[in-house]
Scaffold this active site. Structure first.
Site, mmCIF file in Angstrom:
data_model
loop_
_atom_site.group_PDB
_atom_site.id
_atom_site.type_symbol
_atom_site.label_atom_id
_atom_site.label_comp_id
_atom_site.label_asym_id
_atom_site.label_seq_id
_atom_site.Cartn_x
_atom_site.Cartn_y
_atom_site.Cartn_z
ATOM 1 N N SER A 105 8.748 -2.456 1.410
ATOM 2 C CA SER A 105 9.379 -1.140 1.919
ATOM 3 C C SER A 105 10.514 -0.926 1.426
ATOM 4 O O SER A 105 10.951 -1.255 0.320
ATOM 5 C CB SER A 105 9.135 -0.845 3.530
ATOM 6 O OG SER A 105 9.332 0.524 3.735
ATOM 7 N N ASP A 163 -1.393 3.471 2.424
ATOM 8 C CA ASP A 163 -0.056 3.755 2.720
ATOM 9 C C ASP A 163 0.251 5.155 3.132
ATOM 10 O O ASP A 163 0.106 6.048 2.179
ATOM 11 C CB ASP A 163 1.118 3.136 1.926
ATOM 12 C CG ASP A 163 2.592 2.992 2.584
ATOM 13 O OD1 ASP A 163 2.648 3.963 3.203
ATOM 14 O OD2 ASP A 163 3.134 1.990 2.158
ATOM 15 N N HIS A 212 0.960 1.251 5.605
ATOM 16 C CA HIS A 212 2.456 0.379 5.258
ATOM 17 C C HIS A 212 2.676 -0.741 5.731
ATOM 18 O O HIS A 212 3.535 -1.271 5.103
ATOM 19 C CB HIS A 212 3.259 1.636 5.969
ATOM 20 C CG HIS A 212 4.659 1.338 5.265
ATOM 21 N ND1 HIS A 212 4.912 1.840 3.823
ATOM 22 C CD2 HIS A 212 5.838 1.175 5.824
ATOM 23 C CE1 HIS A 212 6.206 1.338 3.621
ATOM 24 N NE2 HIS A 212 7.006 0.980 4.706
#
Length: 267
Positions: A84, A214, A243
């Site tokens: 991320s 995600d 995610h």
């Protein structure tokens, strides 16, 4: 672990998380004999510092990773994995220490380039979230000595359940809800940084692992970042991963990372 294979995988978490979020992946890789370490960035996980009291710049936030990179002996290379927002932490480590990184793995992560400022990719992601009417809790904090307020971000349980952990177990969601820390994108600070260098960040082999369910960074946006960067050597995709693939699909993620390590190291 006397039979560990001679390689190191360094895991870098995303916003609000910490080294703790990798525990399933670490266990999976360690059980196969790989050498793996997860790092707490500043004001994250078990790190005692706080945002904004102790950490108000991206350099502050990224200092644990940069300090670790400086300790790697000459001639040794590692594999960096960033999740991320952690993709931006990887980018600066790649720019400063390209000779120490065999490959960088971007896991549903921000992937910058050498033609835009890093802050461009933060702004782009936030605009996409606003367009989708997705809004985490954002606060503006005045920091002494800084001309611009610091944007701090919190993820509440509902936000986590809807956009980060929707395919993960309730137990893992509960753990995350307890462990979350206030964070920041440091976007105003990053707007002052120079572009990443082709001879630094641009020279390191890059891999990207797409998480196709995600709900925070869409599959389409992940593919756009890959195409925009133009230097990604290999793309993998994990079906059914939200995610947080280290929770929703840990075994599949371990397989992806093991295959990358085995390709870059002779065992």
């Amino acid at each position: 672990m006397s039979d560990q294979k001679p390689m190191r995988i360094i895991l870098v978490h995303g916003s609000s998380h910490g080294a703790w979020c990798w525990y399933k992946v670490m266990a999976g890789l360690l059980s196969k004999g790989y050498s793996v370490k997860a790092i707490d960035l500043a004001a994250s996980g078990a790190d005692s510092r706080k945002i904004p009291e102790d950490v108000s710049t991206f350099d502050d936030y990224n200092s644990p990773l940069m300090e670790f990179m400086s300790t790697i002996p000459d001639g040794e290379k590692i594999i960096l994995v960033g999740h991320s927002f952690g993709g931006l932490n990887l980018a600066f480590a790649m720019d400063a220490f390209p000779e120490k990184i065999a490959a960088a793995v971007f896991l549903t992560a921000f992937l910058p380039d050498t033609t835009h400022q890093v802050s461009y990719f933060i702004d782009l992601q936030f605009q996409q979230l606003l367009d989708r009417k997705i809004e985490p809790e954002i606060n503006l904090v005045v920091v002494p000595g800084k001309s611009e307020p610091l944007i701090t971000i919190c993820f509440d349980s509902k936000f986590l359940a809807t956009y980060l952990y929707q395919n993960s177990s309730f137990e893992d969601l509960t753990l995350a809800s307890v462990m979350m820390r206030t964070t920041s994108t440091f976007s105003e600070d990053l707007k002052k940084n120079s572009l990443l260098a082709k001879g630094g960040f641009g020279s390191v082999d890059k891999m990207y692992i797409i998480c196709n369910e995600d709900a925070l960074i869409s599959k389409e946006h992940q593919r756009w970042m890959i195409q925009n960067n133009g230097t990604v050597k290999e793309i993998m995709e994990i079906e059914g991963a939200d995610h947080m693939p280290m929770f929703s699909k840990p075994n599949e993620l371990c397989q992806c990372l093991a295959s990358i390590v085995d390709k870059y190291y002779s065992i």
